[in-house]
Design a protein around this motif. Structure first.
Motif, PDB file in Angstrom:
ATOM      1  N   TRP A  38      44.285  30.470  37.931  1.00 15.67           N
ATOM      2  CA  TRP A  38      45.238  30.392  39.036  1.00 15.67           C
ATOM      3  C   TRP A  38      45.739  31.766  39.481  1.00 15.67           C
ATOM      4  N   PHE A  39      45.922  32.694  38.548  1.00 15.28           N
ATOM      5  CA  PHE A  39      46.328  34.073  38.836  1.00 15.28           C
ATOM      6  C   PHE A  39      47.675  34.152  39.557  1.00 15.28           C
ATOM      7  N   THR A  40      48.556  33.203  39.300  1.00 14.49           N
ATOM      8  CA  THR A  40      49.826  33.180  40.026  1.00 14.49           C
ATOM      9  C   THR A  40      50.649  34.431  39.749  1.00 14.49           C
ATOM     10  N   ASP A  41      50.763  34.822  38.481  1.00 11.13           N
ATOM     11  CA  ASP A  41      51.555  36.008  38.172  1.00 11.13           C
ATOM     12  C   ASP A  41      50.869  37.277  38.662  1.00 11.13           C
ATOM     13  N   PHE A  42      49.551  37.287  38.761  1.00 13.10           N
ATOM     14  CA  PHE A  42      48.837  38.457  39.261  1.00 13.10           C
ATOM     15  C   PHE A  42      49.111  38.659  40.754  1.00 13.10           C
ATOM     16  N   VAL A  43      49.198  37.561  41.499  1.00  7.70           N
ATOM     17  CA  VAL A  43      49.553  37.660  42.910  1.00  7.70           C
ATOM     18  C   VAL A  43      50.942  38.277  43.059  1.00  7.70           C
ATOM     19  N   MET A  44      51.881  37.835  42.209  1.00 10.35           N
ATOM     20  CA  MET A  44      53.240  38.375  42.276  1.00 10.35           C
ATOM     21  C   MET A  44      53.267  39.835  41.839  1.00 10.35           C
ATOM     22  N   ALA A  45      52.476  40.192  40.837  1.00 10.56           N
ATOM     23  CA  ALA A  45      52.427  41.582  40.399  1.00 10.56           C
ATOM     24  C   ALA A  45      51.918  42.486  41.513  1.00 10.56           C
ATOM     25  N   HIS A  46      50.941  42.000  42.262  1.00  7.89           N
ATOM     26  CA  HIS A  46      50.383  42.794  43.354  1.00  7.89           C
ATOM     27  C   HIS A  46      51.359  42.882  44.525  1.00  7.89           C
ATOM     28  N   LYS A  47      51.973  41.749  44.881  1.00 11.33           N
ATOM     29  CA  LYS A  47      52.850  41.731  46.052  1.00 11.33           C
ATOM     30  C   LYS A  47      54.224  42.339  45.759  1.00 11.33           C
ATOM     31  N   ALA A  48      54.832  41.941  44.655  1.00 13.79           N
ATOM     32  CA  ALA A  48      56.201  42.376  44.372  1.00 13.79           C
ATOM     33  C   ALA A  48      56.249  43.772  43.766  1.00 13.79           C
ATOM     34  N   LEU A  49      55.288  44.087  42.910  1.00 13.93           N
ATOM     35  CA  LEU A  49      55.310  45.365  42.200  1.00 13.93           C
ATOM     36  C   LEU A  49      54.326  46.375  42.779  1.00 13.93           C
ATOM     37  N   GLU A  50      53.507  45.921  43.721  1.00 10.22           N
ATOM     38  CA  GLU A  50      52.508  46.776  44.367  1.00 10.22           C
ATOM     39  C   GLU A  50      51.541  47.379  43.350  1.00 10.22           C
ATOM     40  N   ILE A  51      51.203  46.589  42.346  1.00 10.95           N
ATOM     41  CA  ILE A  51      50.223  47.009  41.346  1.00 10.95           C
ATOM     42  C   ILE A  51      48.840  46.596  41.833  1.00 10.95           C
ATOM     43  N   ASP A  52      47.921  47.520  41.835  1.00  6.25           N
ATOM     44  CA  ASP A  52      46.556  47.216  42.264  1.00  6.25           C
ATOM     45  C   ASP A  52      45.668  46.845  41.076  1.00  6.25           C
ATOM     46  N   GLU A  53      45.646  47.696  40.068  1.00  7.11           N
ATOM     47  CA  GLU A  53      44.714  47.448  38.962  1.00  7.11           C
ATOM     48  C   GLU A  53      45.330  46.473  37.967  1.00  7.11           C
ATOM     49  N   MET A  54      44.629  45.366  37.728  1.00  7.03           N
ATOM     50  CA  MET A  54      45.120  44.304  36.856  1.00  7.03           C
ATOM     51  C   MET A  54      43.986  43.800  35.983  1.00  7.03           C
ATOM     52  N   ILE A  55      44.323  43.429  34.764  1.00  4.52           N
ATOM     53  CA  ILE A  55      43.325  42.952  33.806  1.00  4.52           C
ATOM     54  C   ILE A  55      43.760  41.600  33.270  1.00  4.52           C
ATOM     55  N   SER A  56      42.875  40.620  33.387  1.00  7.45           N
ATOM     56  CA  SER A  56      43.137  39.287  32.857  1.00  7.45           C
ATOM     57  C   SER A  56      42.224  39.041  31.666  1.00  7.45           C
ATOM     58  N   ILE A  57      42.815  38.588  30.582  1.00  3.71           N
ATOM     59  CA  ILE A  57      42.061  38.322  29.350  1.00  3.71           C
ATOM     60  C   ILE A  57      41.854  36.822  29.229  1.00  3.71           C
ATOM     61  N   GLU A  58      40.618  36.409  28.992  1.00  2.00           N
ATOM     62  CA  GLU A  58      40.290  34.981  28.916  1.00  2.00           C
ATOM     63  C   GLU A  58      39.351  34.731  27.742  1.00  2.00           C
ATOM     64  N   ALA A  59      39.817  33.931  26.770  1.00  2.00           N
ATOM     65  CA  ALA A  59      39.030  33.673  25.571  1.00  2.00           C
ATOM     66  C   ALA A  59      38.072  32.503  25.736  1.00  2.00           C
ATOM     67  N   ASN A  60      38.388  31.570  26.619  1.00  2.00           N
ATOM     68  CA  ASN A  60      37.574  30.372  26.804  1.00  2.00           C
ATOM     69  C   ASN A  60      36.353  30.709  27.659  1.00  2.00           C
ATOM     70  N   ASP A  61      35.148  30.336  27.198  1.00  2.98           N
ATOM     71  CA  ASP A  61      33.947  30.757  27.918  1.00  2.98           C
ATOM     72  C   ASP A  61      33.848  30.115  29.295  1.00  2.98           C
ATOM     73  N   VAL A  62      34.208  28.828  29.405  1.00  5.32           N
ATOM     74  CA  VAL A  62      34.219  28.182  30.716  1.00  5.32           C
ATOM     75  C   VAL A  62      35.328  28.790  31.578  1.00  5.32           C
ATOM     76  N   GLY A  63      36.497  28.997  30.966  1.00  5.22           N
ATOM     77  CA  GLY A  63      37.602  29.618  31.688  1.00  5.22           C
ATOM     78  C   GLY A  63      37.245  30.998  32.206  1.00  5.22           C
ATOM     79  N   PHE A  64      36.466  31.758  31.438  1.00 10.21           N
ATOM     80  CA  PHE A  64      36.057  33.091  31.870  1.00 10.21           C
ATOM     81  C   PHE A  64      35.214  33.021  33.143  1.00 10.21           C
ATOM     82  N   ARG A  65      34.270  32.102  33.168  1.00 13.73           N
ATOM     83  CA  ARG A  65      33.417  31.966  34.353  1.00 13.73           C
ATOM     84  C   ARG A  65      34.233  31.515  35.565  1.00 13.73           C
TER      85      ARG A  65
END
Length: 314
Positions: free
Chosen positions: A47-74
């Motif tokens: 969903w990346f909901t918090d990543f959208v807020m990090a980009h819009k509210a904090l103006e952060i461009d570079e973001m890293i999401s960690i995903e352990a589930n193989d289906v979730g990763f894809r």
């Protein structure tokens, strides 16, 4: 089952309030500390909901999401909302040290939000400890975990289980009542904050740890978010001033439980706000419907953070 298979994280009202409080606070801290070139790290899921807020509210461009589930990763790779998001496959306790070993990330402030699916346990506590001791200066760290009482054993076992997880910060007199369904989220929030502070103090990290976020909330089960700032010596006064301001909302003194309301009810109450006086149950009844006092208080305090969505039926 992975949580992304059962929950749309963008629609849960209490979660939206919690997320709104967090990002409002992160914005204030980032501005006061003049953070630049921050790196956002979290569990974006699909969903990346918090990543959208990090980009819009904090103006952060570079973001890293960690995903352990193989289906979730894809699925995360497919669903990432910005090209500047990197999805890495694996467990956070392995991937965070790998990121720190990359020279480009060693000197930049990290804003890390580890939003765990499950209950607090020894593994998560060790990951908290590692992050507190190794995150770059001026980083902000947040942790979210479940506070549902069944995950911590039977009633008589819970005080001992909490002590096993968090160690010496747990007082000997912790009681069964402290760990019941009603009180456990607040208990875990306070004790985990004590743990975070003690780790940094015991290891004399320069700049220390500034307690910034303590948010118990109800999201089908009890949940807790805690965290704070790991400032460089020069930015510590600015960060402390933000937290000390009477407008700071990151330390919540009661369980957040956003009331379930229809769009019409939300719009009707929202039209009464903001106001200097507390909304009353009598006033709500005058408006044509009814809510309990604690629901009214919760709405008035957090209405700005509630999600806006509607179902369209064709």
């Amino acid at each position: 089952m992975a949580s992304f298979d059962s929950i749309n994280y963008s629609l849960r009202p209490s979660k939206s309030v919690q997320r709104g409080i967090v990002f409002h606070g992160l914005k204030a801290l980032s501005d006061a500390m003049a953070l630049q070139n921050s790196l956002y790290i979290g569990f974006g899921s699909i969903w990346f909901t918090d990543f959208v807020m990090a980009h819009k509210a904090l103006e952060i461009d570079e973001m890293i999401s960690i995903e352990a589930n193989d289906v979730g990763f894809r699925r995360a790779e497919f669903n990432k909302v910005y090209r500047s998001i990197s999805v890495v496959e694996g467990r956070s306790e392995d991937k965070l040290p790998e990121l720190l070993n990359q020279g480009e990330y060693q000197a930049r402030p990290w804003i890390v939000w580890l939003d765990y699916d499950g209950a607090l346990d020894e593994e998560k506590v060790e990951e908290m400890r590692w992050l507190l001791l190794n995150a770059p200066p001026n980083s902000i760290v947040l942790f979210t975990f479940s506070a549902t009482q069944n995950a911590y054993g039977k009633p008589a076992q819970r005080p001992g289980r909490v002590a096993d997880i968090l160690g010496p910060v747990v007082p000997d007199e912790l009681s069964r009542e402290d760990c019941n369904q009603e009180n456990l989220p607040q208990t875990l929030a306070s004790l985990t904050m004590d743990f975070l502070s003690s780790v940094v103090a015991d290891n004399a990290r320069p700049g220390g740890f500034i307690r910034s976020f303590k948010i118990p909330y109800f999201d089908s089960v009890g949940m807790v978010t805690v965290g704070g700032v790991l400032p460089a010596l020069g930015t510590a006064p600015a960060a402390r001033a933000v937290i000390a301001d009477h407008k700071w909302q990151g330390i919540v003194d009661e369980m957040i439980q956003a009331p379930p309301m229809t769009l019409k009810e939300v719009a009707t109450l929202q039209a009464e706000l903001p106001c200097l006086e507390d909304l009353t149950r009598a006033r709500v009844q005058e408006l044509g419907f009814d809510l309990l006092e604690h629901q009214i208080r919760s709405f008035q305090r957090y209405y700005k953070y509630l999600p806006n969505f509607a179902e369209i039926v064709s």
